[in-house]
Design a protein around this motif. Structure first.
Motif, PDB file in Angstrom:
ATOM      1  N   GLY A 146     -31.925  47.639   1.274  1.00 17.61           N
ATOM      2  CA  GLY A 146     -32.300  48.711   0.369  1.00 17.61           C
ATOM      3  C   GLY A 146     -31.892  50.092   0.861  1.00 17.61           C
ATOM      4  O   GLY A 146     -32.052  51.071   0.151  1.00 17.61           O
ATOM      5  N   ILE A 147     -31.384  50.192   2.092  1.00 21.26           N
ATOM      6  CA  ILE A 147     -30.942  51.485   2.612  1.00 21.26           C
ATOM      7  C   ILE A 147     -29.585  51.818   2.022  1.00 21.26           C
ATOM      8  O   ILE A 147     -28.656  51.017   2.076  1.00 21.26           O
ATOM      9  CB  ILE A 147     -30.850  51.454   4.155  1.00 21.26           C
ATOM     10  CG1 ILE A 147     -32.230  51.204   4.764  1.00 21.26           C
ATOM     11  CG2 ILE A 147     -30.245  52.744   4.683  1.00 21.26           C
ATOM     12  CD1 ILE A 147     -32.218  51.104   6.267  1.00 21.26           C
ATOM     13  N   LYS A 148     -29.434  52.994   1.463  1.00 18.48           N
ATOM     14  CA  LYS A 148     -28.165  53.435   0.899  1.00 18.48           C
ATOM     15  C   LYS A 148     -27.637  54.613   1.704  1.00 18.48           C
ATOM     16  O   LYS A 148     -28.357  55.590   1.928  1.00 18.48           O
ATOM     17  CB  LYS A 148     -28.348  53.847  -0.569  1.00 18.48           C
ATOM     18  CG  LYS A 148     -28.821  52.702  -1.456  1.00 18.48           C
ATOM     19  CD  LYS A 148     -28.711  53.048  -2.936  1.00 18.48           C
ATOM     20  CE  LYS A 148     -27.257  53.078  -3.365  1.00 18.48           C
ATOM     21  NZ  LYS A 148     -27.129  53.251  -4.838  1.00 18.48           N
ATOM     22  N   TYR A 149     -26.389  54.499   2.150  1.00 19.66           N
ATOM     23  CA  TYR A 149     -25.768  55.533   2.955  1.00 19.66           C
ATOM     24  C   TYR A 149     -24.925  56.439   2.059  1.00 19.66           C
ATOM     25  O   TYR A 149     -24.558  56.082   0.934  1.00 19.66           O
ATOM     26  CB  TYR A 149     -24.880  54.913   4.029  1.00 19.66           C
ATOM     27  CG  TYR A 149     -25.668  54.131   5.066  1.00 19.66           C
ATOM     28  CD1 TYR A 149     -26.295  54.770   6.129  1.00 19.66           C
ATOM     29  CD2 TYR A 149     -25.797  52.747   4.967  1.00 19.66           C
ATOM     30  CE1 TYR A 149     -27.023  54.059   7.069  1.00 19.66           C
ATOM     31  CE2 TYR A 149     -26.525  52.008   5.903  1.00 19.66           C
ATOM     32  CZ  TYR A 149     -27.140  52.684   6.951  1.00 19.66           C
ATOM     33  OH  TYR A 149     -27.854  51.974   7.874  1.00 19.66           O
ATOM     34  N   PRO A 150     -24.592  57.650   2.553  1.00 14.35           N
ATOM     35  CA  PRO A 150     -23.777  58.566   1.749  1.00 14.35           C
ATOM     36  C   PRO A 150     -22.416  57.952   1.423  1.00 14.35           C
ATOM     37  O   PRO A 150     -21.848  57.191   2.204  1.00 14.35           O
ATOM     38  CB  PRO A 150     -23.614  59.787   2.681  1.00 14.35           C
ATOM     39  CG  PRO A 150     -24.765  59.679   3.635  1.00 14.35           C
ATOM     40  CD  PRO A 150     -25.013  58.229   3.825  1.00 14.35           C
ATOM     41  N   GLU A 151     -21.897  58.270   0.234  1.00 12.62           N
ATOM     42  CA  GLU A 151     -20.592  57.741  -0.196  1.00 12.62           C
ATOM     43  C   GLU A 151     -19.470  58.449   0.544  1.00 12.62           C
ATOM     44  O   GLU A 151     -19.528  59.652   0.811  1.00 12.62           O
ATOM     45  CB  GLU A 151     -20.451  57.971  -1.714  1.00 12.62           C
ATOM     46  CG  GLU A 151     -19.187  57.368  -2.293  1.00 12.62           C
ATOM     47  CD  GLU A 151     -19.113  57.530  -3.785  1.00 12.62           C
ATOM     48  OE1 GLU A 151     -18.108  58.085  -4.258  1.00 12.62           O
ATOM     49  OE2 GLU A 151     -20.077  57.134  -4.474  1.00 12.62           O
ATOM     50  N   ALA A 152     -18.433  57.676   0.903  1.00 13.66           N
ATOM     51  CA  ALA A 152     -17.283  58.230   1.605  1.00 13.66           C
ATOM     52  C   ALA A 152     -16.006  57.932   0.855  1.00 13.66           C
ATOM     53  O   ALA A 152     -15.895  56.910   0.171  1.00 13.66           O
ATOM     54  CB  ALA A 152     -17.209  57.656   3.023  1.00 13.66           C
TER      55      ALA A 152
END
Length: 438
Positions: free
Chosen positions: A427-433
């Motif tokens: 469920g952890i979402k990281y910043p888009e790259a």
């Protein structure tokens, strides 16, 4: 499939292989005067259970009739696998453990637990019936050269070997001596093809034939049609490629029969009627492609499976066309299933490349094409060889043994066992790259 399911599959095949290796090591299994070796029975048992068909020894010279029957049993157990064996036990005991049902559901993509038991019972009956019919026809085919008893034994062994896509033969030249026996060739082709379709396609087709108003499923349609296209395309290419080599100056019926046989065999069992060591490099690549693809899921054949290839094709077409959905045969495919197929394809390609690379090191000096062919055959649990299996070093035999085992249990199964982390946080979402490609 979760880690516990994958681990049970791994343990099942490991247990059967080790038991088979122990029995094959016994004096009652080995012919008189045959030197004992730890590697050979392990290699042979792995090859039989995994349905690979590769062998570092001559089966008829190295093993007694008892040892050959053990091989036959290992081929049958490996082909039926954990799922069908669970159903056999369930029929005898009268119940199926819930976690066993879960594995069946996960492995064979069936969504109703109540249907699993009935379908697999039908599959066992169909499998044994096909092998019995094959034995009858093969007995007739062998009867022109052997007594009835000998013909019956040879027919039973090769019927199981062909349908289970195992590729073992008790003849030193495999089936090259019978390359002009049309009855044997077409019976074996039928057995290999049916074995490669998978248990549930067979159940589905027979149910549709029995009930006139019932149609075969979408899954069965794509498996049968894709298999037919692959075999026909391979047949024409193989026949053209070997026209001035193995098939040069051969009669028309010989060319057709043996070209078709080798293409079907490359996708399934790995039996051979032609001298594979003498094929051209182009034909070797063609057969490697067929071995890598394999046949249908839930079949005895190996490879990445033909449905995986279809899903990868659907994925590539969607990317090229910039489509939002993955479509094939007028149906929209599940994105999750397509992702799994792409993962299987990529991991399988990397696995084969790794196996080839390691074999190149251990078998330094051998023909690179033959080494690559051996690696793909082992991973695709096919059995075709360009003649270097018996000459492999001890390290090479161990590498090929592992490749066969990996091909049988599946790369994703092994990765799930190794990489699965039950404590991982979802469920952890990281910043888009943004990343440049192409």
């Amino acid at each position: 499939m979760n880690k516990s399911h994958a681990l049970r599959i791994l343990l099942f095949f490991t247990g059967i292989i080790l038991l088979g290796a122990v029995i094959l090591s016994l004096s009652v299994s080995r012919a008189q005067g045959v030197a004992f070796s730890l590697v050979e029975p392990l290699f042979t048992a792995t090859s039989a259970v995994c349905g690979a068909g590769l062998s570092v020894i001559e089966i008829s010279e190295h093993y007694t009739i008892f040892g050959q029957i053990v091989l036959l049993a290992l081929m049958q157990c490996g082909a039926l696998g954990y799922m069908l064996l669970s159903v056999v036990i369930a029929v005898l005991v009268g119940k199926v453990v819930l976690k066993d049902r879960a594995i069946m559901n996960d492995m064979f993509v069936i969504y109703s637990f109540s249907d699993v038991f009935k379908i697999l019972k039908k599959a066992i009956i169909i499998i044994l019936s096909i092998e019995l019919i094959g034995t009858v026809f093969l007995t007739l085919g062998f009867s022109s050269d052997y007594s009835f008893g000998k013909s019956l034994y040879l027919a039973c062994f090769h019927s199981v070997s062909a349908f289970c896509n195992a590729g073992f033969s008790v003849f030193s030249d495999n089936l090259a001596s019978f390359s002009s026996n049309a009855l044997l060739l077409y019976t074996l082709m039928a057995l290999m093809f049916l074995g490669g379709l998978g248990f549930f396609v067979l159940v589905d087709v027979l149910s549709a034939l029995k009930n006139k108003n019932e149609k075969i499923s979408y899954y069965s349609k794509i498996v049968i049609s894709a298999s037919a296209v692959l075999i026909l395309a391979g047949f024409f290419v193989f026949n053209a490629a070997e026209s001035f080599n193995l098939l040069n100056s051969k009669p028309f019926d010989f060319r057709v029969n043996n070209s078709l046989f080798q293409v079907i065999s490359a996708s399934t069992a790995g039996l051979n009627t032609l001298e594979i060591a003498n094929i051209t490099n182009f034909t070797a690549i063609l057969l490697m492609v067929l071995m890598f693809i394999g046949a249908a899921p839930a079949s005895a054949a190996g490879g990445i499976k033909i449905t995986t290839l279809i899903l990868v094709f659907a994925y590539l077409r969607a990317i090229i066309r910039n489509d939002e959905d993955y479509q094939f045969y007028n149906k929209t495919l599940s994105p999750e299933t397509v992702k799994k197929a792409v993962a299987i394809f990529i991991v399988s390609v990397l696995s084969v490349l790794a196996i080839i690379s390691v074999l190149m090191i251990s078998e330094h000096g051998k023909n690179p094409i033959k080494i690559a062919f051996e690696a793909v055959s082992a991973f695709g649990i096919n059995g075709l060889s360009m003649g270097i299996t018996s000459g492999l070093s001890a390290a090479g035999k161990i590498i090929v043994t592992f490749a066969m085992f990996l091909g049988r249990i599946g790369t994703l199964t092994l990765l799930i066992i190794i990489l699965h982390n039950k404590n991982s946080v979802k469920g952890i979402k990281y910043p888009e790259a943004k990343v440049l490609i192409g």
